[in-house]
Design a protein around this motif. Structure first.
Motif, PDB file in Angstrom:
ATOM      1  N   GLU A  34      -3.591 -15.929  -0.969  1.00 21.62           N
ATOM      2  CA  GLU A  34      -3.217 -15.007   0.048  1.00 21.62           C
ATOM      3  C   GLU A  34      -3.966 -15.305   1.482  1.00 21.62           C
ATOM      4  OE1 GLU A  34      -1.209 -11.181  -0.513  1.00 21.62           O
ATOM      5  OE2 GLU A  34      -2.690 -10.862  -1.968  1.00 21.62           O
ATOM      6  N   MET A  77       8.564 -11.576   1.414  1.00 18.71           N
ATOM      7  CA  MET A  77       7.669 -12.681   0.838  1.00 18.71           C
ATOM      8  C   MET A  77       6.315 -11.824   0.178  1.00 18.71           C
ATOM      9  SD  MET A  77       7.958 -16.100   2.712  1.00 18.71           S
ATOM     10  CE  MET A  77       7.611 -16.295   4.268  1.00 18.71           C
ATOM     11  N   ARG A 112      11.080  -8.383   8.058  1.00 15.59           N
ATOM     12  CA  ARG A 112      10.184  -8.718   6.947  1.00 15.59           C
ATOM     13  C   ARG A 112      10.578  -8.831   5.469  1.00 15.59           C
ATOM     14  NH1 ARG A 112       5.179  -8.922   8.033  1.00 15.59           N
ATOM     15  NH2 ARG A 112       4.704  -9.406  10.356  1.00 15.59           N
ATOM     16  N   SER A 145       6.221  -4.689   3.955  1.00 13.78           N
ATOM     17  CA  SER A 145       4.916  -4.444   4.241  1.00 13.78           C
ATOM     18  C   SER A 145       4.074  -5.072   2.706  1.00 13.78           C
ATOM     19  CB  SER A 145       4.586  -2.981   3.966  1.00 13.78           C
ATOM     20  OG  SER A 145       4.750  -2.299   2.969  1.00 13.78           O
ATOM     21  N   ARG A 146       3.142  -5.778   3.013  1.00  9.15           N
ATOM     22  CA  ARG A 146       2.446  -6.407   2.120  1.00  9.15           C
ATOM     23  C   ARG A 146       1.411  -5.138   1.211  1.00  9.15           C
ATOM     24  NH1 ARG A 146      -2.716  -7.669   2.051  1.00  9.15           N
ATOM     25  NH2 ARG A 146      -3.525  -8.952   0.354  1.00  9.15           N
ATOM     26  N   PRO A 181      -1.868  -4.009  -0.061  1.00  5.97           N
ATOM     27  CA  PRO A 181      -3.327  -4.443  -0.355  1.00  5.97           C
ATOM     28  C   PRO A 181      -3.634  -4.182  -1.756  1.00  5.97           C
ATOM     29  CG  PRO A 181      -3.073  -2.856   1.401  1.00  5.97           C
ATOM     30  CD  PRO A 181      -1.572  -3.009   0.809  1.00  5.97           C
ATOM     31  N   THR A 182      -4.450  -5.391  -2.258  1.00  2.00           N
ATOM     32  CA  THR A 182      -4.745  -5.485  -3.602  1.00  2.00           C
ATOM     33  C   THR A 182      -6.109  -4.527  -4.071  1.00  2.00           C
ATOM     34  OG1 THR A 182      -6.141  -7.249  -3.181  1.00  2.00           O
ATOM     35  CG2 THR A 182      -3.680  -7.457  -4.048  1.00  2.00           C
ATOM     36  N   ALA A 183      -6.940  -4.306  -3.099  1.00  2.00           N
ATOM     37  CA  ALA A 183      -8.113  -3.706  -3.107  1.00  2.00           C
ATOM     38  C   ALA A 183      -8.047  -2.394  -2.293  1.00  2.00           C
ATOM     39  CB  ALA A 183      -9.248  -4.509  -3.034  1.00  2.00           C
ATOM     40  N   LYS A 241      -3.433   3.506  -0.566  1.00  4.57           N
ATOM     41  CA  LYS A 241      -2.778   4.018   0.586  1.00  4.57           C
ATOM     42  C   LYS A 241      -1.907   2.697   0.999  1.00  4.57           C
ATOM     43  CE  LYS A 241      -6.297   6.882   3.275  1.00  4.57           C
ATOM     44  NZ  LYS A 241      -7.238   6.712   3.913  1.00  4.57           N
ATOM     45  N   VAL A 282       0.110   1.162   3.818  1.00  2.00           N
ATOM     46  CA  VAL A 282       0.250   1.211   5.531  1.00  2.00           C
ATOM     47  C   VAL A 282       1.562   1.033   5.719  1.00  2.00           C
ATOM     48  CG1 VAL A 282      -0.697   0.111   7.442  1.00  2.00           C
ATOM     49  CG2 VAL A 282      -2.160   0.220   5.496  1.00  2.00           C
ATOM     50  N   PHE A 306       2.834  -0.543  11.172  1.00  5.04           N
ATOM     51  CA  PHE A 306       1.458  -1.045  11.225  1.00  5.04           C
ATOM     52  C   PHE A 306       1.086  -2.353  10.546  1.00  5.04           C
ATOM     53  CE2 PHE A 306       0.766   2.935  12.428  1.00  5.04           C
ATOM     54  CZ  PHE A 306      -0.824   2.898  13.272  1.00  5.04           C
ATOM     55  N   THR A 307       2.104  -3.141  10.297  1.00  4.11           N
ATOM     56  CA  THR A 307       1.998  -4.464   9.790  1.00  4.11           C
ATOM     57  C   THR A 307       2.405  -5.503  10.663  1.00  4.11           C
ATOM     58  OG1 THR A 307       4.171  -4.566   8.974  1.00  4.11           O
ATOM     59  CG2 THR A 307       2.697  -3.487   7.315  1.00  4.11           C
ATOM     60  N   LYS A 308       2.486  -5.264  11.757  1.00  9.49           N
ATOM     61  CA  LYS A 308       2.929  -6.336  12.711  1.00  9.49           C
ATOM     62  C   LYS A 308       1.518  -6.825  12.959  1.00  9.49           C
ATOM     63  CE  LYS A 308       7.065  -6.146  15.048  1.00  9.49           C
ATOM     64  NZ  LYS A 308       7.496  -4.609  15.055  1.00  9.49           N
ATOM     65  N   GLU A 309       1.711  -8.628  13.205  1.00  4.03           N
ATOM     66  CA  GLU A 309       0.538  -9.069  13.218  1.00  4.03           C
ATOM     67  C   GLU A 309       0.044  -9.041  14.661  1.00  4.03           C
ATOM     68  OE1 GLU A 309       1.388 -12.836  11.107  1.00  4.03           O
ATOM     69  OE2 GLU A 309       2.375 -11.278   9.904  1.00  4.03           O
TER      70      GLU A 309
END
Ligand SMILES: Nc1ncnc2c1ncn2[C@@H]1O[C@H](COP(=O)(O)OP(=O)(O)OP(=O)(O)O)[C@@H](O)[C@H]1O
Ligand SMILES: [Mg+2]
Lengths: 465, 248
Positions: A313, A380, A437, A442-443, A445-447, A453, A455, A459-462
């Motif tokens: 990633e 993706m 997307r 929304s990706r 998180p793994t940790a 939580k 997101v 809030f995922t826009k880069e």
């Protein structure tokens, strides 16, 4: 004070007027656009002369769908989405996590249960022979694509390496099984891992020359690789049978205990005193591909939280930063290619065992494109999104075959399957318009430090500050 | 500002006669720089002088065509970048290069990859103590952080690798004076408390020279001046070129 409390209600009449206006406009636009394409049809009559006829009914449907669709979007969907966004902004909480419903929380369990129960339910509803269509066309067919898309997801979704030749590994797996089982008489369960390993090997072979490439260059080289494999399969006639392919491929057995060969003494149906039917084999295959899919998902999820998955990633995001953090980008890319290819190989050998026949026809570029489209549509990297996309896209095209009634609307010589790609395209455009997307954009998180939580999408826009 | 440096000992990093090319263009022409254990050394110079190039050359991308880079007694000149990083040279590169779609927390995890997260929990608390803003934002995606927060994250991520040498390329770029002060204060603290060795590129020459034990001035790919931070601050040439009118 009083007039500040219901902005949504006040805006409503304005919104409705706007919706009617835009709906009418869309209708007129559709009329203009489709008048010649849909409203008028040319065909050859018995004398082979080109004549034309009108299809006002069909045109009316097109126009009505456009107008009503636009009206609904402007009048109802948009305001609702806006309101939700507004509410979220007011609440001032970027994270939404606690207010998930029962269905949402137990989604995976429910989905699993539904999948496991699917064949028995279908059998009880339609009988053994009648279940064939549902288990095979809708079950197995979709799950194969789920598995392929999840495999490609490792390469494209996680590692960010755009691979347009993924079908090559599918082909390697299928031909590995076909050839090795015919030549050495090895069973499906021995050859399944072998096909995976061979495909992984080819993944590494492809990986090496393209290590330095990214983005569009990588896409073109992988595309060429896919075509090369197909051309080899087509032209190496002595081994692969050329365009005729290989037929009479051995079926998979239930771990060698029961067989599905009609002549075999340990035939499954005969052993249990059931009437002969190919449906049992399909039901068995359904569970096999379901298991393969679950393995794929499990491995992907596990890998994501392991160093190699994190490295994939990170690699997608910034290769230079990866290197300066001590990540061996060469190894990382090759493992992504190898593992993605391995899943493709599994799916391929399964495909060969299911069809009993392989030919280069099944491994054209279009297949790669469809698999990639499913990955992109699903968002993706998201396994759930990809599964949903596969169900919609593959299930949708299978449904088209079923829609005989469309013939009454569109005329007798209408073949719905031919519109498959058109619908595919329309669906892609629609998804990308409304969910740029993908279904699950929304990706995850793994940790996490304390609690999970997620997101929210907004809030995922880069951004690069 | 005295450092316990044994002058007879080998420097931690020794760059000798390094020449780096981009294609046929020479960006560094014979650079000699060294950084001793426990020092903060800064490198100042005009835009395009080759400061970032020197940082990147130390990390092996691009590699020096001539000359040598010796780190901790090992010649790393021709080593691939990831192996150099594994010798514990951590970098907060120009442009920060954090992972935009990954959360703050995950970015920090990426920094701790060398030890496979063995010291992660312990170290991440240190980073959060150093930059409390990161703690607040830990589940936010890197790309949505403000510039200053991204800079903190970039430094934090580099520190997670437990570096022997920290390379910082313009940590103050685009930041408000207050944040710059905060970041420089953090660097000073790490150096004094943990003995971290830092090699720093800065446009903000005044602040950098005040912070550093020693400094180099680079012009057109060559080191033209060097000395202690205080010496260079007092040097009229340096004052004219990098400090006058530019005091932040
Ligand atoms: N990838 C590259 N390809 C070609 N030339 C480059 C490349 N990177 C840097 N250069 C050139 O090398 C020279 C030194 O660049 P460098 O980035 O090291 O400057 P710098 O001192 O860091 O400047 P700044 O203070 O603006 O960051 C410049 O002339 C630049 O144009
Ligand atoms: Mg620079």
């Amino acid at each position: 004070m009083t007039n500040a409390q219901s902005p949504a209600k006040e805006a409503a009449p304005g919104v409705m007027a706007q919706a009617v206006k835009e709906g009418l406009f869309a209708g007129i636009l559709a009329f203009g656009m489709f008048l010649l394409y849909v409203g008028i049809e040319t065909y050859q009559n018995i004398d082979n002369a080109l004549v034309w006829r009108t299809r006002w009914g069909l045109l009316a449907i097109f126009v009505a769908v456009s107008a009503i669709g636009r009206f609904l979007v402007v009048g109802f969907f948009k305001p609702r989405i806006d309101r939700r966004k507004l509410a979220k902004a007011k609440a001032g909480i970027p994270e939404v996590s606690d207010d998930k419903g029962f269905f949402h929380r137990n989604f995976l369990k429910i989905a699993m249960l539904a999948l496991v129960l699917y064949p028995p339910v279908v059998v009880s509803l339609y009988g053994v022979q009648g279940s064939l269509k549902f288990v095979d066309n809708f079950g197995i067919q979709i799950l194969i694509y789920v598995m392929l898309a999840w495999g490609l997801n490792v390469v494209v979704g996680l590692a960010g390496l755009l691979d347009l030749g993924y079908v090559a590994f599918y082909a390697v797996g299928a031909y590995s099984y076909a050839l090795l089982s015919q030549t050495f008489g090895l069973s499906f369960w021995v050859l399944l891992p072998m096909a995976g390993i061979l495909a992984a090997f080819w993944g590494i072979i492809l990986g090496f020359p393209v290590l330095r490439l990214r983005g569009d260059y990588l896409a073109i080289v992988t595309l060429a690789f896919g075509e090369i494999i197909r051309l080899v399969l087509m032209n190496w006639t002595e081994v692969t049978g050329g365009t005729a392919g290989i037929s009479g491929i051995a079926k998979a057995s239930i771990f060698g205990i029961w067989s599905f060969d009609v002549g075999a003494s340990n035939n499954f149906a005969r052993s249990f005193g059931l009437p002969m039917s190919s449906a049992y084999y399909k039901i068995f295959l359904f569970y096999v591909i379901l298991a393969l899919c679950l393995i794929t998902a499990y491995v992907t999820i596990k890998l994501r939280s392991m160093p190699i998955g994190r490295a994939w990633e990170a690699l997608r995001e910034d290769e230079i930063a990866c290197r300066s953090l001590g990540i061996d980008t060469v190894k990382t890319k090759l493992t992504a290619f190898a593992i993605g290819a391995m899943f493709g190989g599994f799916a391929g050998s399964f495909f060969a065992a299911r069809q009993g026949f392989v030919s280069p026809e099944s491994f054209v570029f279009l297949e790669s494109a469809v698999i990639l489209a499913i990955v992109v549509l699903g968002g993706m990297g998201s396994l759930t999104g990809i599964a949903v996309a596969a169900i919609v896209m593959v299930g949708g095209t299978e449904l088209l075959r079923e829609m005989e009634f469309l013939k009454h609307v569109f005329g007798e010589d209408f073949t719905p399957e031919l519109y498959r790609m058109l619908l595919f395209g329309l669906a892609m455009v629609a998804v990308m318009l409304f969910k740029p997307r993908g279904f699950v954009g929304s990706r995850q998180p793994t940790a996490f430090l304390k609690e999970r939580k997620s997101v929210s999408g907004s809030f995922t826009k880069e951004g690069h500050g | 500002m005295s450092v316990n440096v044994n002058p007879a000992a080998e420097p931690l990093l020794k760059v000798s006669g390094v020449e780096t090319y981009y294609g046929s263009i020479r960006a560094l022409s014979g650079v000699d720089v060294h950084v001793n254990q426990g020092e903060i050394v800064s490198l100042i110079g005009a835009n395009g002088a080759g400061k970032s190039t020197l940082m990147m050359t130390i990390c092996g991308s691009p590699q020096a065509r001539n000359g040598s880079v010796v780190f901790d007694g090992t010649d790393i000149t021709k080593m691939p970048t990831h192996l150099i990083a594994r010798r514990r040279i951590a970098q907060s590169p120009e442009g920060r290069r954090i992972f935009p779609r990954m959360t703050v927390y995950e970015n920090l995890q990426m920094g701790a990859g060398l030890d496979n997260l063995k010291y992660f929990d312990e170290d991440v608390e240190k980073i959060f103590a150093l930059f409390p803003r990161l703690k607040e934002r830990q589940s936010q995606r890197g790309g949505t952080l403000s510039g200053g927060e991204q800079q903190m994250l970039s430094i934090g991520r580099a520190l997670m690798a437990r570096p022997k040498l920290l390379l910082l390329d313009e940590p103050s770029l685009g930041l408000a004076p207050l944040i710059v002060k905060q970041i420089f204060e953090a660097i000073r603290m790490l150096n004094e408390k943990e003995g971290l060795t830092v090699f720093l590129v800065e446009q903000n020459a005044f602040a950098a020279l005040k912070l550093s034990h020693r400094a180099y001035v680079m012009v057109n790919g060559k080191v033209t001046m060097s000395g202690t931070g205080r010496e260079l601050l007092a040097n009229p040439e340096v004052r004219a070129a990098y400090l006058e009118g530019g005091r932040h």
